[in-house]
Motif scaffolding. Sequence first.
Motif: not given
Length: 671
Positions: A545-568
């Motif tokens: 189950w790990l590849p599917l779960f990691v894919f979903v988690i990372l797509f969500g989490l990477s937006m955390d600071y990605h959105v912050f940086v792009v916003s700046r």
Amino acid sequence: MAAPISSVGAMEIAERLGGWSARHRIAAIVLWLLFVVASSVLGGMAGQQQMSSAEDSFGGSRQAIEMLDAAGIEDPAGELVLVHGTDAGPVIAAVKGTGQAVRVKEAARSGGKVLVSFDWKGDPDEAMDHYPAVRDALAATGVRTETFGSATVDLWFGKAISEDFERAEWTAVPLALGILLVAFGALVAAVLPVALALTAFVAATGLAALASHQFPAAEATGSVMLLMGLAVGVDYCLFYLRREREERELGRSAQEALRIAARTSGHSVLVSGATVTIAMAGLFLSGMPMFESFAVGTILVVLVAMTGSVTVLPALLSLLGDKVDAGRLIRRRRPRRQGRVLPAILRGVIAKPGLATALAVAFLVALALPALGMRTELLSLRQTIPASDPLITAYEHIAAEFPAKAETGEILVKGPAGDLAALGEAREQNGLTRITIPLATEADLDRARAAIEDRPDAAIHGDLAFSDDYNARLKDAVLPVFAFVAGAAFLIMLLAFRSVAIAAVSVVLNLLSVGAAYGVIVAIFQHGWGDELVGTTGAGAVQAWLPLFVFVILFGLSMDYHVFVVSRIREAWRQGMPTRSAIFHGIGSSAGTVTSAALIMVAVFSVFATLSMQDFKQLGVGLAVAVLLDATLIRVILLPAALSLLNDRTWSLRRRPTIGPPEPAPLTPVS
């Protein structure tokens, strides 16, 4: 689930929420505390509904479990005792003498060893409570024995999950607090994000207990919620608090600093929270109850953390004012000095974006290459539990001496078995014929399935059959979940930034970091390259189950600071800077915040890589590696290189406004 909101809408919502909370700070704080307490109490009163075996099974395995349930059959918990010697009499007498076991007998002999089997009395779920009495009785015989079975396995997992969860909590929290102390230099400012993240986790846990009556909870859901709650909750508060502190250092009033933080960082928090929520919602497309449980738990903890960051945090900052810097441990230099390394790297990347892109992509692709040979399976006990553990040692010794007793399964038939009875030892129970067969290899499973191919009234029951059916269901879930998550991330970024280029770059960068994380997971846990660095032995496979779960988690989490940086970056561009200067300014001005946020995530995920179970080790390593790559190689090199190549085409759907938010102190522009 709320619909995605536009960039302007998110800014207005964040600013209004922050403004209301700052003006009604006592009410906001009291309402938050009441919400946390009420959620926790109601969840405790309702209790948590655990997922049943049938609910987490598929195909023939589910049919077999349902057949047993319909017949009212609940197998007793069994146990095996390996006696090192030829006289099993004292052992049998000792087990019988405890009064905790039935059907105690000598099951097999091989050379100088005897295998004793017995069933536990009473409820199978309570077998581990009876084990200490048998353990002490066996020790009193003076005979060397090893024990393996339902009670010992349940005890190991119960202890591992309990101790690991406690260790993760008591290790991750101080680590996060320590990083925040370095980031802010003040005790109060460092404690605020951790306190809000923990209260969000407590509230979400209560809500998850209520939700479990609709979506039964998987065993690991609590650990996943802790991992996500700390990582996301602390980061959201960090973004908000850091921006408010920066504006105060620039000489703005407390009210104006809070307004700017709400409009900018508050906007980033809302967009990031929406992205994580929608990404996790993609798991519902899998049709697998375990993923649905993970999705519900993660969505709840993210939404609660997001809400707290844009409501109670502004209220607390308004109440504390400059006292948020109380307990200062590190003297802060003013004005804040920019380091030399990051500006130098950014100038080089922006000057030669093509070369920087080629080198960074080549490195990430090289890391991802092992993933091409990824082998997934539902890990067995021997793969999940450390090889040095006495439980696995006992299992290995039993399997070596008595393989037919160690790994068996059953063919279940409604009514008479007919020719199937010749396949093994058959017995009738409550209208079912149960035929015990060897079920240790794929060849065994293939033979059993071939035998019942024309018998719709028959099903195969056993660990190997369960694993195979589970993997088949998982393969069907991969494509729709991947497509939904990637498509949703693209649409959210498009709506948030009104730019096809930014949306496309965001998705591609995420795919690169996920691929690199997959490659590292395969290298360490499948091939065993450097496995000793994380205190394990390569399992030879990746948890199914790990590849599917990691894919979903990372797509969500990477937006955390990605959105912050792009916003700046966008904020600087809105103020009139050329695109390349805006890239330099946005990444440089957000560097300290993003570094702190990434360090917290990496620290929390790394704690999970130290836990006992192979599942958590693989999950922790994969997430830590991906976040580390995201915050360094991708943020510092690939993102500025890609946007520099696009230059003004970055803002494809947006025209530069004439008025924007107040501009922070600029960095040195890029020529």
